[in-house]
Write a protein that holds these residues in place. Sequence first.
Motif, PDB file in Angstrom:
ATOM      1  N   VAL A  57       0.724  -1.225   0.040  1.00  9.84           N
ATOM      2  CA  VAL A  57       0.044  -0.151  -0.088  1.00  9.84           C
ATOM      3  C   VAL A  57       0.937   1.151  -0.120  1.00  9.84           C
ATOM      4  CG1 VAL A  57      -1.721   1.227   1.217  1.00  9.84           C
ATOM      5  CG2 VAL A  57      -1.739  -1.092   1.138  1.00  9.84           C
ATOM      6  N   LEU A  58       2.048   1.198   0.909  1.00  6.21           N
ATOM      7  CA  LEU A  58       2.827   2.517   0.990  1.00  6.21           C
ATOM      8  C   LEU A  58       3.652   2.472  -0.478  1.00  6.21           C
ATOM      9  CD1 LEU A  58       3.660   2.778   4.790  1.00  6.21           C
ATOM     10  CD2 LEU A  58       2.930   4.409   3.422  1.00  6.21           C
ATOM     11  N   ARG A  59       4.119   1.337  -0.784  1.00  4.31           N
ATOM     12  CA  ARG A  59       4.851   1.442  -2.045  1.00  4.31           C
ATOM     13  C   ARG A  59       4.230   1.811  -3.254  1.00  4.31           C
ATOM     14  NH1 ARG A  59       6.630  -4.501  -0.453  1.00  4.31           N
ATOM     15  NH2 ARG A  59       8.285  -4.013   1.166  1.00  4.31           N
ATOM     16  N   MET A  60       2.805   2.414  -3.075  1.00  4.18           N
ATOM     17  CA  MET A  60       2.373   2.707  -4.276  1.00  4.18           C
ATOM     18  C   MET A  60       2.675   4.155  -4.697  1.00  4.18           C
ATOM     19  SD  MET A  60       0.452   0.017  -5.490  1.00  4.18           S
ATOM     20  CE  MET A  60      -0.233   1.053  -6.627  1.00  4.18           C
ATOM     21  N   ILE A  61       3.317   4.723  -3.583  1.00  3.91           N
ATOM     22  CA  ILE A  61       3.698   6.146  -3.965  1.00  3.91           C
ATOM     23  C   ILE A  61       5.234   6.292  -4.508  1.00  3.91           C
ATOM     24  CG2 ILE A  61       4.371   8.206  -2.582  1.00  3.91           C
ATOM     25  CD1 ILE A  61       2.552   7.179  -0.186  1.00  3.91           C
ATOM     26  N   PRO A  62       5.445   6.529  -5.822  1.00  7.11           N
ATOM     27  CA  PRO A  62       6.807   6.550  -6.244  1.00  7.11           C
ATOM     28  C   PRO A  62       7.617   7.309  -5.355  1.00  7.11           C
ATOM     29  CG  PRO A  62       4.978   7.440  -7.810  1.00  7.11           C
ATOM     30  CD  PRO A  62       4.392   7.258  -6.477  1.00  7.11           C
ATOM     31  N   TYR A  89      -7.734   4.494  -5.018  1.00 10.86           N
ATOM     32  CA  TYR A  89      -6.521   5.348  -5.720  1.00 10.86           C
ATOM     33  C   TYR A  89      -5.939   6.154  -4.409  1.00 10.86           C
ATOM     34  CZ  TYR A  89      -9.396   9.573  -5.581  1.00 10.86           C
ATOM     35  OH  TYR A  89     -10.214  10.621  -5.053  1.00 10.86           O
ATOM     36  N   VAL A  90      -4.764   6.737  -4.823  1.00 10.03           N
ATOM     37  CA  VAL A  90      -4.020   7.430  -3.730  1.00 10.03           C
ATOM     38  C   VAL A  90      -3.768   8.789  -4.237  1.00 10.03           C
ATOM     39  CG1 VAL A  90      -1.966   7.479  -2.273  1.00 10.03           C
ATOM     40  CG2 VAL A  90      -2.925   5.152  -2.817  1.00 10.03           C
ATOM     41  N   ASP A  91      -4.397   9.791  -3.675  1.00  8.67           N
ATOM     42  CA  ASP A  91      -3.937  11.283  -4.295  1.00  8.67           C
ATOM     43  C   ASP A  91      -2.676  11.498  -3.135  1.00  8.67           C
ATOM     44  OD1 ASP A  91      -3.814  14.066  -4.364  1.00  8.67           O
ATOM     45  OD2 ASP A  91      -5.477  14.375  -2.907  1.00  8.67           O
TER      46      ASP A  91
END
Length: 740
Positions: free
Chosen positions: A128-133, A195-197
Amino acid sequence: MSANIAFAHGNLIKGTVTDSLTAERLTGASVILNNESITSTDQFGNFRFDGLEDGNYTIKISFIGYKAYTTTLTVNGEETKTLIIKLTPSTLRLDEVTITGAYSTEHTMTSINKIDIGLRPLKSSQDVLRMIPGVVTAQHAGGGKAEQIFLRGFDIDHGTDIILTVDGMPVNMVSHAHGQGYADLHFVTPELIDYVDFNKGPYYSRVGDFNTAGYANFHTKNSIDRSSVKFEAGRFDTYRTVAMLDLLGKNDRNQNAYVSAEYYYTNGPFESPQNFNRLNLFGKFNGLIADDKILSVSLSAFKSEWDASGQISERAVTSGLISRFGAIDNTEGGFTGRNNVNVSLTKVFEDGSRFKNQVYFSHYNFELYSNFTYFLNDSINGDAIKQKESRDIYGYMGTYQKELLIGGKPLRFESGVGIRYDDISNIELSHIKARYTFLNAIALGDVDQINANVYTDAMLNLTQKLSLNAGLRVDAFSFQHSNKLDSLYNRQSQSKTAISPKLNVYYNINPDFQIYFKNGIGFHSNDTRVVVSQRGHEILPKAYGTDLGVFAKPLRNLLLNAALWQLKLDQEFVYVGDEAVVEPSGKTQRYGIDLSLRYQAADWLFIDFDGNYSHGRSIDDPEGENYIPLAPTFTSIGGITTSLKNGLRASLRYRHVDNRPANEDNSVTAKGYFLLDAALTYTRPAYEISLNASNLLNREWNEAQFDTETRLPGERQGLSELAFTPGDPFFIKAGVSFFF
């Protein structure tokens, strides 16, 4: 009304965009008028173009995961045209991603994330956290503790310099027993993330405390298109099941509701079993309760309990005292729980403006047992500690958005106000033995912390290509701490206000190339115990950030984002929860480059890459002694995914972290790693079969690592060297899902 500030006159084109299957209103769909003007749908799925001259107009609507829609219409004589558009779910297509327009940067970031969620299997909470580049994580307490986070030259610990929220509700815990900003995302079931904003740097007025390296708001799904149940099993006695049930089915009321349950168990690869249990329950309602009102209500409950082998020293392994998966003290572990209520009500007015009210409540408890130094301080009983707390969080946010004209130029205005109150009881740090034998109290107290904030933000289209975004945020804090180990009642209090201006410029060279220049001032968040010990001095040190970047589509199927950035902090106080001491780190400077690309080589073949370089140093310390411990230098993730029409999908992914300094003089190195993971799924209308493998090459790697002074059993004195938590060896799990 001023002659220069007015609502638009002339023709009006407006519309609503929904999912053709679930009737859910789609938020964030790109709407392009005549390949020039761009807007996006709001929470109601609505869009509008005001003040249009008489003539013919072409409107294109696109959204990741849906088939694009195009229509042409004519307006004249101050006419209003209303469109009802139902987008059909479709395969992922990068050629439909748009980046042009005043508001495109935030939506392009969201598009990148939607692409990633569509391509990458979310196998665990760490994913989940690794979805942030650019984000790297490490787990070092048996899976139940919040991950250690690294981003843009920061060892963020468990959340000190990045703000994490779920549907707008804060995850970070202020003045936490284990450390400031502790952010445990394990209460989020990965399958529920829509999705993640996210964005990097302190440039966004709508977010405040903890927003130095960046922010991420995880949005859960407003609806599910079908009910399902999943069963998974893997190595090391690993089992997981997830059930998601649609409660309302298809209806014409634009209302959706579902519930979900997740249970996870594993013993892990360690010689001392982890006995890790986690239970998540979640329910959500989202829909129209009137033509102009959307109500969203979510309830969740989370509980986790585990044992851990903790960090081990290199010499304990090389000497043969223990193996890589052995333990010096296997009584580590803990348990935690969190119950949440999150309610938001959004109203849209006739002029298109919107007002959103949100209230939330969380009840949280935490108890952690650790032993980082073994027998350094107590050669007989050992150095095990207990950290414990209980808290209630109360919060409100109100946001008003409006679009109008200034001198004929479009302006998007947003203003908000909020308050958060943390009522924390019995924050404890104790010296213990074998988990349940109390030896002595090191720290014990209560904390009351309030953060009231207000912000205003405006995006003005100066020309068709040039846009200016300016914002101002004010955060006011009240800190109160009662030391329960003081024989005399002593309630210490401090207050402080931080003013954070933002100024961002966006220039569209052409519809496929945008340059942005972001500038902002934020602040480094601090623990109440730091604030009172510093007597209010330097407790909200400034953070100064600058980004120069581009979004580009050099090819119709290639999306590229690159940025040069720098960030300076006036001070970095740290409350060390493991020792109950305050450590000042002084002024720091970081700079680097981020590069992300998403490429669709064919209808069935996708390639993604993220590379992030950062250079961080302490400004006040002499050269050679000014390294920032554990600050990442170069990190990269990427992969290849194939998605075939017969329902077969396969991916091969890598994770890379370079070596980096583990202490201030770089005499100890935190070792880097390169890992390969793979996933295979076969999806049919009624079921799905999955196979996931991690660390395909079975590499020995260190997940979490620190330069720590430790003393092993029988040693006469301590020694400072690398202590680490071993990363998982080759791991494989299989799963089956049923849809109904």
